[in-house]
Scaffold this motif. Structure first.
Motif, mmCIF file in Angstrom:
data_model
loop_
_atom_site.group_PDB
_atom_site.id
_atom_site.type_symbol
_atom_site.label_atom_id
_atom_site.label_comp_id
_atom_site.label_asym_id
_atom_site.label_seq_id
_atom_site.Cartn_x
_atom_site.Cartn_y
_atom_site.Cartn_z
ATOM 1 N N LEU A 244 -2.479 3.399 3.236
ATOM 2 C CA LEU A 244 -1.392 2.367 2.688
ATOM 3 C C LEU A 244 -1.871 1.705 1.346
ATOM 4 O O LEU A 244 -1.107 1.365 0.450
ATOM 5 N N ASP A 245 -3.195 1.623 1.126
ATOM 6 C CA ASP A 245 -3.915 0.980 0.208
ATOM 7 C C ASP A 245 -3.561 2.250 -1.214
ATOM 8 O O ASP A 245 -3.313 1.461 -2.216
ATOM 9 N N ALA A 246 -3.806 3.424 -0.942
ATOM 10 C CA ALA A 246 -3.518 4.055 -2.115
ATOM 11 C C ALA A 246 -2.108 4.174 -2.522
ATOM 12 O O ALA A 246 -1.642 4.009 -3.708
ATOM 13 N N ALA A 247 -1.055 4.112 -1.708
ATOM 14 C CA ALA A 247 0.206 4.095 -2.132
ATOM 15 C C ALA A 247 0.536 2.749 -2.731
ATOM 16 O O ALA A 247 1.234 3.028 -3.666
ATOM 17 N N VAL A 248 0.308 1.472 -2.084
ATOM 18 C CA VAL A 248 0.469 0.431 -2.777
ATOM 19 C C VAL A 248 -0.217 0.073 -4.070
ATOM 20 O O VAL A 248 0.609 -0.425 -4.913
ATOM 21 N N PRO A 261 7.947 -2.040 3.392
ATOM 22 C CA PRO A 261 7.800 -0.919 4.299
ATOM 23 C C PRO A 261 8.650 -0.909 5.467
ATOM 24 O O PRO A 261 9.130 -1.856 5.868
ATOM 25 N N ILE A 262 8.945 0.448 5.901
ATOM 26 C CA ILE A 262 9.799 0.561 7.137
ATOM 27 C C ILE A 262 9.115 1.783 7.929
ATOM 28 O O ILE A 262 8.814 3.011 7.530
ATOM 29 N N VAL A 263 8.890 1.463 9.044
ATOM 30 C CA VAL A 263 8.322 2.152 10.044
ATOM 31 C C VAL A 263 9.374 3.312 10.499
ATOM 32 O O VAL A 263 10.381 2.987 10.814
ATOM 33 N N ARG A 312 1.979 -6.396 2.882
ATOM 34 C CA ARG A 312 2.116 -7.444 2.030
ATOM 35 C C ARG A 312 0.804 -7.804 1.616
ATOM 36 O O ARG A 312 0.790 -8.513 0.279
ATOM 37 N N GLU A 313 0.013 -8.119 2.450
ATOM 38 C CA GLU A 313 -1.492 -8.133 1.993
ATOM 39 C C GLU A 313 -1.912 -7.402 0.615
ATOM 40 O O GLU A 313 -2.537 -7.738 -0.146
ATOM 41 N N LEU A 314 -1.636 -6.088 0.856
ATOM 42 C CA LEU A 314 -1.780 -5.256 -0.337
ATOM 43 C C LEU A 314 -1.118 -5.384 -1.514
ATOM 44 O O LEU A 314 -1.629 -5.438 -2.817
#
Length: 333
Positions: A244-248, A261-263, A312-314
């Motif tokens: 997730l970090d790499a993508a954001v 994001p959508i799961v 959201r945090e990222l």
């Protein structure tokens, strides 16, 4: 037949360009084509004259828009998780390989749209595109329906939005800029992860995620407002903190206006196709998926909430949606 809403009863035509000829089970006016080129090998295209092109979204839907345009049905992206797969069964095709390789092309889409936008009963409401199958899938490079569609929306100053996994949207940058001068234009690219091995496994027909994110950057660099839909986040395959970090981080670097994001959700048709792949590629995850999706098509709300909070945090960490120097430079120029 379920094709009746896609045809003009008086139309009559024959196939060409290596077409297989007309199939009696399909619409009488459908032109069936195949193209012996690398990008289209193994594909069949059914060129039809639709009766309408602007579709109304039922009031019961949770979608934020009420009108859509889908110039294609079926999709060359071949995403194993595509939620639109079941819609292909309405055309007496299967939700698996038929969806990936047999594409309906509504060749009269731009003309129908102009008529709709000029009709007395049309109130100029927002129209969403790319909400079922991708309007910028590879076939669009040949049929070029979106140029006519965007031009019609521009000329009517009708607000619209586009969601795509394709980079072909950049071909229409000129029209998008012209439209943005007279109406609201909402743009989003879809890229949920940047893992190349996962991309090749479950999104084999799409441009690489980095190319999609760069397309977002180009749109923003030119003064358009483009965000990123991280859809879908795939449980146990793309949902680790590092992934997730790499993508954001890449999304932020592209100057994305926002990230959402959508799961993964597994509706009928999609569920069988995706889980069939999972049993072969990741048998160790079959039990976990059975537990996660045991109550229906959607992952538990607490799982979805956790992913949303992490993204959201990222986004806050990397500054997604803050003042965008890339876009500011484009506007000043």
């Amino acid at each position: 037949m379920r094709w009746d809403n896609l045809r003009l009863d008086s139309a009559d035509s024959a196939s060409g360009d290596g077409g297989q000829g007309q199939l009696p089970m399909f619409a009488r006016d459908a032109v069936v084509r195949t193209f012996d080129t690398p990008g289209f090998r193994g594909m069949t295209f059914y060129e039809v004259h639709a009766k309408s092109i602007v579709s109304h979204v039922p009031e019961s839907s949770h979608m934020s828009f009420r009108w859509t345009i889908n110039p294609y049905r079926g999709c060359q992206h071949a995403c194993r998780y595509c939620f639109a797969r079941q819609s292909h069964t309405y055309l007496d095709m299967d939700a698996g390989r038929d969806f990936d390789s047999r594409v309906i092309v509504k060749v009269n889409a731009p003309e129908l749209l102009r008529k709709k936008l000029a009709s007395p009963g049309w109130a100029g409401e927002h129209i969403a595109m790319g909400t079922n199958v991708d309007c910028y899938q590879r076939a669009e490079g040949r049929y070029q329906l979106m140029r006519g569609i965007i031009a019609a929306l521009r000329d009517a100053a009708n607000p619209f939005s586009i969601l795509t996994k394709g980079t072909l949207i950049l071909r229409d940058l000129d029209l998008l800029l012209e439209a943005a001068e007279v109406t609201d234009v909402g743009l989003n690219v879809s890229a949920a992860f940047v893992d190349p091995s996962l991309w090749r496994a479950i999104e084999p027909g799409t441009p690489a995620p980095e190319r999609r994110i760069e397309a977002c950057a180009t749109l923003n660099d030119n003064g358009l407002r483009c965000g990123v839909l991280m859809g879908p986040v795939v449980p146990y395959l793309s949902d680790s903190p590092a992934q997730l970090d790499a993508a954001v981080r890449q999304i932020a670097a592209a100057g994305a206006a926002h990230v959402t994001p959508i799961v993964l959700h597994l509706r009928p048709g999609t569920r069988e196709w995706f889980l069939g792949w999972l049993r072969t590629a990741h048998p160790e995850l079959v039990g976990k998926y059975a537990a996660l999706y045991d109550r229906g098509s959607y992952a538990p709300r607490d799982y979805q909430a956790r992913i949303t909070a992490q993204v959201r945090e990222l986004a806050e960490k990397y500054g997604v949606g803050r003042a965008n120097p890339r876009q500011a430079r484009a506007v000043r120029s």
